[in-house]
Write an enzyme that holds these catalytic residues in place. Sequence first.
Site, PDB file in Angstrom:
ATOM      1  N   ASN A  11     -24.448 120.529  71.030  1.00 48.73           N
ATOM      2  CA  ASN A  11     -23.529 121.186  71.975  1.00 48.73           C
ATOM      3  C   ASN A  11     -22.176 121.537  71.366  1.00 48.73           C
ATOM      4  OD1 ASN A  11     -25.326 121.173  74.254  1.00 48.73           O
ATOM      5  ND2 ASN A  11     -25.003 118.968  74.357  1.00 48.73           N
ATOM      6  N   TYR A  23     -12.160 119.296  75.433  1.00 50.69           N
ATOM      7  CA  TYR A  23     -12.371 119.534  74.003  1.00 50.69           C
ATOM      8  C   TYR A  23     -11.421 120.566  73.386  1.00 50.69           C
ATOM      9  CZ  TYR A  23     -16.638 116.925  74.911  1.00 50.69           C
ATOM     10  OH  TYR A  23     -17.529 115.946  75.269  1.00 50.69           O
ATOM     11  N   ASN A  74     -19.485 114.556  63.175  1.00 51.75           N
ATOM     12  CA  ASN A  74     -19.324 114.457  64.613  1.00 51.75           C
ATOM     13  C   ASN A  74     -20.729 114.618  65.173  1.00 51.75           C
ATOM     14  OD1 ASN A  74     -18.865 114.570  67.306  1.00 51.75           O
ATOM     15  ND2 ASN A  74     -17.278 116.159  67.236  1.00 51.75           N
ATOM     16  N   ALA A  77     -23.455 113.713  71.160  1.00 50.80           N
ATOM     17  CA  ALA A  77     -24.126 112.718  72.008  1.00 50.80           C
ATOM     18  C   ALA A  77     -25.063 111.800  71.213  1.00 50.80           C
ATOM     19  CB  ALA A  77     -24.906 113.434  73.104  1.00 50.80           C
ATOM     20  N   GLU A  98     -17.237 108.841  60.688  1.00 45.83           N
ATOM     21  CA  GLU A  98     -17.625 109.342  62.016  1.00 45.83           C
ATOM     22  C   GLU A  98     -16.361 109.869  62.690  1.00 45.83           C
ATOM     23  OE1 GLU A  98     -19.152 106.213  64.568  1.00 45.83           O
ATOM     24  OE2 GLU A  98     -18.579 107.335  66.377  1.00 45.83           O
ATOM     25  N   HIS A 100     -14.641 112.117  66.261  1.00 49.99           N
ATOM     26  CA  HIS A 100     -14.785 112.742  67.580  1.00 49.99           C
ATOM     27  C   HIS A 100     -13.497 113.456  67.963  1.00 49.99           C
ATOM     28  CE1 HIS A 100     -18.513 110.631  68.125  1.00 49.99           C
ATOM     29  NE2 HIS A 100     -17.908 109.554  67.659  1.00 49.99           N
ATOM     30  N   ARG A 107     -13.195 107.371  77.935  1.00 47.57           N
ATOM     31  CA  ARG A 107     -14.144 108.123  78.748  1.00 47.57           C
ATOM     32  C   ARG A 107     -15.234 107.194  79.324  1.00 47.57           C
ATOM     33  NH1 ARG A 107     -15.928 113.316  75.601  1.00 47.57           N
ATOM     34  NH2 ARG A 107     -16.587 113.865  77.722  1.00 47.57           N
TER      35      ARG A 107
HETATM   36  O1  CA2 Z   1     -15.428 113.987  71.414  1.00 46.96           O
HETATM   37  C1  CA2 Z   1     -16.354 114.353  70.693  1.00 46.96           C
HETATM   38  O2  CA2 Z   1     -16.182 114.984  69.635  1.00 46.96           O
HETATM   39  C2  CA2 Z   1     -17.798 114.064  71.111  1.00 46.96           C
HETATM   40  O3  CA2 Z   1     -18.553 113.767  69.941  1.00 46.96           O
HETATM   41  C3  CA2 Z   1     -18.297 115.333  71.767  1.00 46.96           C
HETATM   42  C4  CA2 Z   1     -19.709 115.179  72.332  1.00 46.96           C
HETATM   43  C5  CA2 Z   1     -19.814 113.950  73.225  1.00 46.96           C
HETATM   44  O4  CA2 Z   1     -21.165 113.780  73.633  1.00 46.96           O
HETATM   45  C6  CA2 Z   1     -19.344 112.699  72.512  1.00 46.96           C
HETATM   46  O5  CA2 Z   1     -19.416 111.610  73.409  1.00 46.96           O
HETATM   47  C7  CA2 Z   1     -17.916 112.865  72.045  1.00 46.96           C
HETATM   48  C8  CA2 Z   1     -20.061 116.409  73.164  1.00 46.96           C
HETATM   49  C9  CA2 Z   1     -19.965 117.691  72.413  1.00 46.96           C
HETATM   50  C10 CA2 Z   1     -20.183 118.779  73.390  1.00 46.96           C
HETATM   51  O6  CA2 Z   1     -19.163 119.710  73.239  1.00 46.96           O
HETATM   52  C11 CA2 Z   1     -19.016 120.600  74.233  1.00 46.96           C
HETATM   53  C12 CA2 Z   1     -18.039 121.539  74.041  1.00 46.96           C
HETATM   54  C13 CA2 Z   1     -17.787 122.463  74.997  1.00 46.96           C
HETATM   55  C14 CA2 Z   1     -18.529 122.473  76.173  1.00 46.96           C
HETATM   56  C15 CA2 Z   1     -19.526 121.547  76.376  1.00 46.96           C
HETATM   57  C16 CA2 Z   1     -19.776 120.598  75.400  1.00 46.96           C
END
Ligand code: CA2
Length: 149
Positions: A11, A23, A74, A77, A98, A100, A107
Amino acid sequence: MKPVFVLNGPNLNLLGLREPAIYGDATLKDVESRCRDHARALGLSVDFRQSNHEGDLIGWIHEARDKASAIAINAGAYTHTSVGLHDALKAADIPSVELHLSNVHKREAFRHVSLIAPAVNGVICGFGVDSYVLAITALHCLISAAKKG
Ligand code: CA2
């Protein structure tokens, strides 16, 4: 000098297109440019990749053993679920960080657990796109330290 692999999980291709409140509004292309510029300033290069498939990420970590100087990941999920990524990182035998964008500890509880954290040198989270820059700086420190022996 081998490149630093900067690996992005599921994603993250949606970055800048949805959920800017969490984000930010930078796209993954913008993140790649920041990584390239910062790496160049440190005398490094980056190989920047994204996949929505766990097996791709595992394959790239295997490839990194021979072809990369270090890994910034990164894992999205998969951070919270993947024993496969844990095992691959543990076997990689090169420095790894790692990272994020968001502060996962602020969260939902399921994001507080990382299965990959025990397999990497360190973890950076919560600084938005700067988390990538900080991860590359951390890897530069680890690579320099390893060269000194
Ligand atoms: O904070 C981060 O970088 C995460 O790795 C982002 C992941 C999340 O599952 C981790 O818990 C934390 C999600 C990436 C999805 O990114 C999106 C961006 C825009 C819209 C929807 C999802």
